[in-house]
Scaffold this motif. Sequence first.
Motif, PDB file in Angstrom:
ATOM      1  N   ALA A  67       0.837  -1.206   0.000  1.00  7.68           N
ATOM      2  CA  ALA A  67       0.000   0.000   0.000  1.00  7.68           C
ATOM      3  C   ALA A  67       0.870   1.254   0.000  1.00  7.68           C
ATOM      4  CB  ALA A  67      -0.930  -0.002   1.209  1.00  7.68           C
ATOM      5  N   VAL A  68       1.887   1.284   0.852  1.00 11.25           N
ATOM      6  CA  VAL A  68       2.796   2.435   0.899  1.00 11.25           C
ATOM      7  C   VAL A  68       3.485   2.625  -0.438  1.00 11.25           C
ATOM      8  CG1 VAL A  68       4.902   3.349   1.934  1.00 11.25           C
ATOM      9  CG2 VAL A  68       3.164   2.321   3.392  1.00 11.25           C
ATOM     10  N   LEU A  69       3.992   1.528  -1.015  1.00 12.60           N
ATOM     11  CA  LEU A  69       4.706   1.614  -2.287  1.00 12.60           C
ATOM     12  C   LEU A  69       3.791   2.132  -3.393  1.00 12.60           C
ATOM     13  CD1 LEU A  69       7.280   1.118  -3.909  1.00 12.60           C
ATOM     14  CD2 LEU A  69       6.557  -1.270  -4.205  1.00 12.60           C
ATOM     15  N   ALA A  70       2.559   1.643  -3.446  1.00  8.26           N
ATOM     16  CA  ALA A  70       1.623   2.068  -4.491  1.00  8.26           C
ATOM     17  C   ALA A  70       1.296   3.553  -4.359  1.00  8.26           C
ATOM     18  CB  ALA A  70       0.350   1.228  -4.422  1.00  8.26           C
ATOM     19  N   LEU A  71       1.017   4.004  -3.155  1.00  3.28           N
ATOM     20  CA  LEU A  71       0.641   5.408  -2.958  1.00  3.28           C
ATOM     21  C   LEU A  71       1.806   6.344  -3.237  1.00  3.28           C
ATOM     22  CD1 LEU A  71      -1.562   5.184   0.274  1.00  3.28           C
ATOM     23  CD2 LEU A  71      -2.271   5.074  -2.118  1.00  3.28           C
ATOM     24  N   VAL A  72       2.990   5.991  -2.742  1.00  2.00           N
ATOM     25  CA  VAL A  72       4.157   6.848  -2.969  1.00  2.00           C
ATOM     26  C   VAL A  72       4.498   6.914  -4.455  1.00  2.00           C
ATOM     27  CG1 VAL A  72       6.642   7.096  -2.553  1.00  2.00           C
ATOM     28  CG2 VAL A  72       5.114   6.516  -0.658  1.00  2.00           C
ATOM     29  N   ALA A  73       4.434   5.764  -5.149  1.00  2.00           N
ATOM     30  CA  ALA A  73       4.753   5.746  -6.578  1.00  2.00           C
ATOM     31  C   ALA A  73       3.753   6.579  -7.380  1.00  2.00           C
ATOM     32  CB  ALA A  73       4.768   4.307  -7.089  1.00  2.00           C
TER      33      ALA A  73
ATOM     34  N   GLY B 160       7.511   5.343 -15.399  1.00  2.00           N
ATOM     35  CA  GLY B 160       7.989   4.343 -14.449  1.00  2.00           C
ATOM     36  C   GLY B 160       7.239   4.419 -13.130  1.00  2.00           C
ATOM     37  N   GLY B 161       6.974   5.636 -12.661  1.00  2.00           N
ATOM     38  CA  GLY B 161       6.227   5.797 -11.418  1.00  2.00           C
ATOM     39  C   GLY B 161       4.822   5.238 -11.516  1.00  2.00           C
ATOM     40  N   PHE B 162       4.136   5.535 -12.615  1.00  2.00           N
ATOM     41  CA  PHE B 162       2.787   4.992 -12.812  1.00  2.00           C
ATOM     42  C   PHE B 162       2.817   3.458 -12.900  1.00  2.00           C
ATOM     43  CE2 PHE B 162       1.518   9.295 -14.526  1.00  2.00           C
ATOM     44  CZ  PHE B 162       0.573   9.543 -13.541  1.00  2.00           C
ATOM     45  N   LEU B 163       3.857   2.917 -13.556  1.00  2.00           N
ATOM     46  CA  LEU B 163       3.965   1.463 -13.689  1.00  2.00           C
ATOM     47  C   LEU B 163       4.149   0.798 -12.324  1.00  2.00           C
ATOM     48  CD1 LEU B 163       4.139  -1.010 -15.537  1.00  2.00           C
ATOM     49  CD2 LEU B 163       6.600  -0.585 -15.767  1.00  2.00           C
ATOM     50  N   VAL B 164       5.029   1.376 -11.508  1.00  2.00           N
ATOM     51  CA  VAL B 164       5.244   0.831 -10.158  1.00  2.00           C
ATOM     52  C   VAL B 164       3.962   0.935  -9.340  1.00  2.00           C
ATOM     53  CG1 VAL B 164       6.482   1.168  -7.979  1.00  2.00           C
ATOM     54  CG2 VAL B 164       7.721   1.269 -10.143  1.00  2.00           C
ATOM     55  N   ALA B 165       3.240   2.038  -9.487  1.00  2.00           N
ATOM     56  CA  ALA B 165       1.988   2.210  -8.746  1.00  2.00           C
ATOM     57  C   ALA B 165       0.975   1.142  -9.131  1.00  2.00           C
ATOM     58  CB  ALA B 165       1.418   3.602  -9.003  1.00  2.00           C
TER      59      ALA B 165
ATOM     60  N   GLY C   2      -0.105  -1.631  -6.569  1.00  2.00           N
ATOM     61  CA  GLY C   2      -1.535  -1.628  -6.254  1.00  2.00           C
ATOM     62  C   GLY C   2      -2.178  -2.971  -6.549  1.00  2.00           C
ATOM     63  N   SER C   3      -1.784  -3.586  -7.664  1.00  2.00           N
ATOM     64  CA  SER C   3      -2.314  -4.907  -8.005  1.00  2.00           C
ATOM     65  C   SER C   3      -1.885  -5.949  -6.972  1.00  2.00           C
ATOM     66  CB  SER C   3      -1.833  -5.322  -9.397  1.00  2.00           C
ATOM     67  OG  SER C   3      -2.270  -4.404 -10.380  1.00  2.00           O
ATOM     68  N   ALA C   4      -0.612  -5.859  -6.552  1.00  2.00           N
ATOM     69  CA  ALA C   4      -0.117  -6.785  -5.526  1.00  2.00           C
ATOM     70  C   ALA C   4      -0.883  -6.600  -4.215  1.00  2.00           C
ATOM     71  CB  ALA C   4       1.378  -6.561  -5.306  1.00  2.00           C
ATOM     72  N   PHE C   5      -1.179  -5.351  -3.872  1.00  2.00           N
ATOM     73  CA  PHE C   5      -1.943  -5.069  -2.655  1.00  2.00           C
ATOM     74  C   PHE C   5      -3.321  -5.724  -2.724  1.00  2.00           C
ATOM     75  CE2 PHE C   5      -5.163  -2.320  -0.639  1.00  2.00           C
ATOM     76  CZ  PHE C   5      -4.755  -2.405   0.685  1.00  2.00           C
TER      77      PHE C   5
END
Length: 477
Positions: A209-215, A235-240, A244-247
């Motif tokens: 969740a933290v990674l998705a929001l920060v990205a 790249g930021g949108f891709l990581v998000a 987010g999908s992993a979350f």
Amino acid sequence: MPDTGAAGGRSRRIPPTVPAACLAFFVITLDTTVVNVALPSIGRQWDGQVSALQWVVTAYTLFFAALLLSAGAVSDRIGASRAFMIGLSVFTVTSALCGLAPNLTVLIVARALQGAGAAVMMPASLALVRQAYDSPARRARGIALWTAGGGAAVAAGPVVGGALTTGLGWRWIFFVNLPVGVVALVAMRRAPRSARGTSPMDPAGQVTAVLALVALVFAVITGGSDGWTGPMTIGGFLVAVLAGSAFLVIEARSSDPAVPLALFRNRAVAVCTSVGLALNFGYYGLVFVFTIFFQEHRGASALTAGLMFLPMTAFTILVNLLAGRLTNRYGPRLPLILGQVVQAVGILGLLLVHEDTPTPLLLSLLVPLGIGGGLAVPPLTAAMLESVPPERAGLASGVLSAARQFGGAVGVALLGALIADSAHFMTGMRISLIIAAAVLVATTLGVALFLPGNDKAATPDRRSPRRGRAVDPVRPG
């Protein structure tokens, strides 16, 4: 020993945990708004661009929002008093680090850690107020006092930030937290220790969740400064998307997720979460935009800029009282629709603003932004809590609080990105206003279509009950 008041035959003295919790909640809320008016001064010291200054605001609210998802479980697991002291210690130390920061990078990192401390501290502070009283009537008054601290902080934030920045320098907006933190920690030394619990944790869900929001916020801010097709933005949108999908996968498979996805099968919960995000998206995003406008394009001092928000925030607090009465009489749907409509119309009215707009007119045009938020937040909280069974009220409230904080972070990121080019500031500001109003129109339609019109938001969804978490305060903004 809890203070039961007259009904229990014991002292009516306020337990030491209550003023400590109220002070802590005051500074937590203060730090969501106090920094805005200091941003131009911070930028001038280090020649920071708007994109860098956005992170000074969003780093705090992002980590505050994301970690709220698990903060209630942490408080239950280690005990509210221990969680409160840990969170308060982190918040106080990182406030000092913010004030002593030698550069923008250190300041942004310290703000993120400060937000993490605030996330741990907030649900624990409310739990301490609840535990301090056995009498329901006195407990209600204690919670009202705690909530009033947050409301006062919203109103005081811009003025306190402006006064400290103008009189002592921007670093003092962080140093002012130190005596408050020390006083609260000293008060907690005399407090009884809360019992430990067995609340389950969800570390994998929390990390993703933290990674998705920060990205996501990184991509939005970078897009405003470097272009929306740049490699860092994409790249930021891709990581998000990946995080987010992993979350979502983790939460769907977990036996005890931080955010049970089944909660959103209840349409009222989904609508209320969206409204909370939309309200803070416009409110905090536009406070950021107009802070830059007042100082960089109208030549106002930090103190004057802070005072220009005072009528707006004052009306927010006053209207909060009316909103509670309207909600009790008509149910949450009507005042929730009315509040969003008022705020959306007020935002569109700000399209009339230009660099030479007379100050009285400008202040008047800002007032509906505060009135709309003041009308909408109490019925929003009521509708969210009415839509779930009592044993899930804490969880639903935590989700709503996290959504509101995340909405504020995205608002600052996106609307700030649109004004990043100072040569086209006014165009960017008007686009920001249109976007904020459009988001509110969409959520207003969602309330009108999917939130029942009676005094109950929805039939409670009683599947998969879960341990409750700290209740989100009804506060403006």
